[in-house]
Structure formats: C-alpha cells, structure tokens
Design an enzyme around this catalytic site. Structure first.
Site, PDB file in Angstrom:
ATOM      1  N   TYR A   1      21.660  34.231 -10.166  1.00 18.24           N
ATOM      2  CA  TYR A   1      21.712  33.469  -8.919  1.00 18.24           C
ATOM      3  C   TYR A   1      20.997  34.103  -7.731  1.00 18.24           C
ATOM      4  CZ  TYR A   1      24.928  30.540 -11.456  1.00 18.24           C
ATOM      5  OH  TYR A   1      25.474  29.692 -12.392  1.00 18.24           O
TER       6      TYR A   1
ATOM      7  N   PHE B   1      37.398  30.633  -9.888  1.00 18.27           N
ATOM      8  CA  PHE B   1      37.424  29.187  -9.757  1.00 18.27           C
ATOM      9  C   PHE B   1      36.312  28.567 -10.595  1.00 18.27           C
ATOM     10  CE2 PHE B   1      35.338  31.213  -6.132  1.00 18.27           C
ATOM     11  CZ  PHE B   1      34.063  30.684  -6.178  1.00 18.27           C
TER      12      PHE B   1
END
Length: 411
Positions: A123, A411
């Site tokens: 990323y 998450f």
C-alpha cells in the site's frame, strides 16, 4: 482493464465475500464470523470489481472515528476486505479500486484513510505509511515474576461470562474510557462490541472457550481481561499457555492485578499476546524482559486524504511552524506547499507560496501522523529532506506523542 467497478449490492454479498475468502487462502470462515462481517459490512462504502458475472476484486471502507494526538476523535475510513482474484493480476484491478475508494473518501469529507495490511509492501504506492506497531510477546511465567504497585491487593477479581449483557456493557465502558488517551484507538460503533467476543468452537485449536475476568474496586468495574487457556502436558508436568485477547484497566493497580491473575493461572507456564502497545506497562513490571520474547510488527497504515484538514485535526506537543512541500501523485489535490502552525492547543494548515522547510511525500506524513514514527528517523532513511536548518528537529518533536499510538483490534 475491462472489469466493471461498482458499489456492492446486498444481493451480491455472499459471492463478494466468498471471493475475498478465496483470495485469502480459500478456507471458509466459521458461520459465526461470516455472520458478524455480513452485519458489519457497509454496502454503500464497499466496492466490487466484476468481469461479466464473476466478482474478481473486493474492497470496503468502515466508518470509524480514531483518536489523534491531542485526544480528538477524527472521522476516518477504515479500508478493509481488499482482494484481487489470482486470475486477474496485473490488470489494474487493485489500482482502480484504490483510485475510486480515495476519491469516495474525499467526497465523504473524511480526512484520513487507514488499514491493516496482509502484506505491508502493497500500500505504500497508494500513499499509506506504517504509523503504528503492535507488540507480540511470549512470557515465561515459570521464571518471570511481577513487581506490582501499591493498591493492587485492593482490587477484587471475578471470573464472568464474557457475553453476558452486563459484562459486555461494563467492558465496553472501560474500553471507551481508554480511547481518548491513546492515538490510534477506535471508538467502537454499535455492533463492534461483538468482535472481541467472537469465539467459534472451530477456531479454538485445543483452547478453552473465551474467558473473562473483571477487576473491581469499591463495587466499580476498573478493568477486564479476556483470554483463552490452552492446556498442555509433557513428562515433566503441565505447561499450558494463556493467550491474551485483550486487557484494559483504568489505573495502574487494576492493570497490575489483571496481569498477576494471568501469571497465576494454574497448570500454565506461558502468557502469549499478539497485539499490545509497544509501550505496554507490563514490560516495567516483569523481573526479566529477556524471557518475554518481545517482537514488534507493523499494524495501522495511515493515509492523509486531505492534508490540510488532517494536520489541523490533531495537536502538537511542542510548537511547530513549518512549510511542507508534499508530493502525492496518486491524490494530486494534496501536492504542493502547506504551512502548518500549531501547538498543544490546536493547529491550522493552509496552502502557501512561502519557501518550503521540509520536503516529503504524503506517505511519510501518514507514517508520522499519530506520533509513533519520528520525522527525524524518516529523514535518516532519506525519506524526508530538510530545506531549512533546524526545521527537522522542531517539527519532529512537535509531531511526537506522549504515549505510543496503538490499534487495539483489526477490522
């Protein structure tokens, strides 16, 4: 690229999530876990890439509020469930989803995007910087002793059912008290209190059901610990392991009482943890840190979607007055020079034509944003360039945090 990128429809969730599971190894999650993520998925903030009738890419964004230095809770997009089918590599699927997602986050008025990465190398090219670490450790409780503070004996502990409504409510109240005190912590929206209680029998691998102990003083709940006990034996006797899931306490005595409980569980000789703050205080209570096998690992990756709004949202532990020259080719609206002026009371950040003091990319700003990575260390790696003598030391000090930032759950 010929795939169709669209917002997730409720009717497509099963196929969409199935392709996510396939990309992560193809082993289906337990029905309990699937049901939880089905309930938590925000369909209007989730994307699917489709090649005809086949889903070949997934990405989502949860609605969160995250604590930043200074204690403010800032709206943030929690990027999640990102995958690309193995048959559709090198076709721009991931780039198209990241492009659409960051455009959407900007349109929602959220200054930050955050994620945890299955592979940390992915990323950075999209502007995410590694901003927090989590501590892993395995403590040899047969040899390591605890030195606890005064008042620890005044705390009373009680084993309880983790999912009992009153217990869940008490634990969430303790957790909520901790959130403003540490950057990186997430306010738990309704439904998210179910995540730390997830305990499918198929995932226990020889461990006990989830255990919970509450700490009380004068009738008030002042802390809790949730853990799993994994019994084991050899010819010499018992050598079980306590695997800590989460632990929160409102003061040092309650905190120490909970750790002492974990150390004292019968028939065990280890306490394992997989996600604790890097400055977790138990490291100052143990008699021998070398027998704790401490190891850090990357955790939260941060991306400034709106540089000005993000830098204004936090405070600075020492006064800063600096002009950043920011490079951000993936989100060009952030590129250029920004003047940040701030201190412990607040900050302002706006575009400027003044000469730059520091030159860096948005990735470095994301890494330093929560105060756990110093701009000085990034500069030593050649990632930040000082253009005005003294600006690096001043700004690096200002960006720091008194406590280490930490993401308590994924998450």
């Amino acid at each position: 690229m010929t795939t169709d990128l669209r917002v997730l429809r409720r009717a497509d969730w099963d196929e969409w999530y199935g392709k996510l599971e396939l990309a992560f190894g193809g082993v289906a999650e337990s029905p309990e876990e699937q049901a939880l993520w089905s309930d938590l998925t925000e369909h209007d903030r989730s994307l699917g890439a489709w090649d005809g009738d086949e889903c070949v890419g997934t990405a989502g964004a949860f609605t969160f509020r995250i604590t930043v230095p200074g204690g403010a809770a800032v709206q943030v997009a929690g990027v999640t469930m990102v995958s690309v089918a193995s048959t559709h590599r090198r076709r721009g699927v991931l780039t198209s989803m990241m492009r659409r997602q960051l455009d959407d986050v900007r349109s929602w008025g959220e200054p930050l995007a955050v994620l945890t990465a299955s592979e940390p190398a992915i990323y950075g090219r999209f502007g995410y910087g590694i901003a927090t670490q989590q501590l892993r450790a395995e403590i040899d409780t047969a040899r390591v002793r605890l030195s606890v503070p005064d008042g620890t004996d005044d705390v009373r502990l009680r084993l309880v059912q983790p999912d009992a409504p009153d217990v869940r409510e008490a634990c969430e109240a303790v957790y909520a008290r901790q959130v403003p005190a540490r950057p990186g912590m997430l306010e738990r929206r309704p439904g998210w209190e179910r995540l730390p209680l997830l305990d499918p029998e198929s995932d226990r691998k020889g461990g006990s059901p989830l255990q919970c102990v509450l700490a009380r003083r004068d009738g008030d709940v002042v802390g809790y610990a949730r853990y799993v006990n994994k019994p084991d034996w050899d010819a010499a006797g018992p050598k079980g392991t306590v695997e800590l899931r989460d632990l929160e306490a409102v003061d040092p005595a309650a905190y120490a009482a909970l750790w002492r409980h974990l150390f004292d569980i019968d028939l065990t000789s280890k306490v394992k943890m997989y996600n604790r703050p890097v400055d977790d205080a138990w490291q100052h209570l143990v008699s021998d840190n070398r027998r704790c096998a401490v190891a850090p690992r990357d955790s939260l990756h941060v991306r400034l979607v709106d540089v000005g709004a993000a830098l204004e949202a936090r405070t600075y532990q020492a006064p800063v007055d600096v002009v950043f020259d920011v490079a951000d080719p993936f989100c060009p609206w952030n590129e250029g020079r920004w003047r940040l002026t701030g201190d412990a009371k607040g900050a302002s950040c706006a575009r400027t034509s003044d000469a730059a003091d520091l030159s860096l990319s948005v990735r470095e700003l994301g890494a330093a944003y929560l105060g756990g990575v110093s701009l000085a260390s990034l500069a030593a790696a050649g990632r930040v360039r000082e253009l005005r003598h003294g600006a690096l030391a001043e700004t690096s000090l200002g960006f720091g945090s008194v406590v280490a930032p930490w993401l308590p759950h994924g998450f």
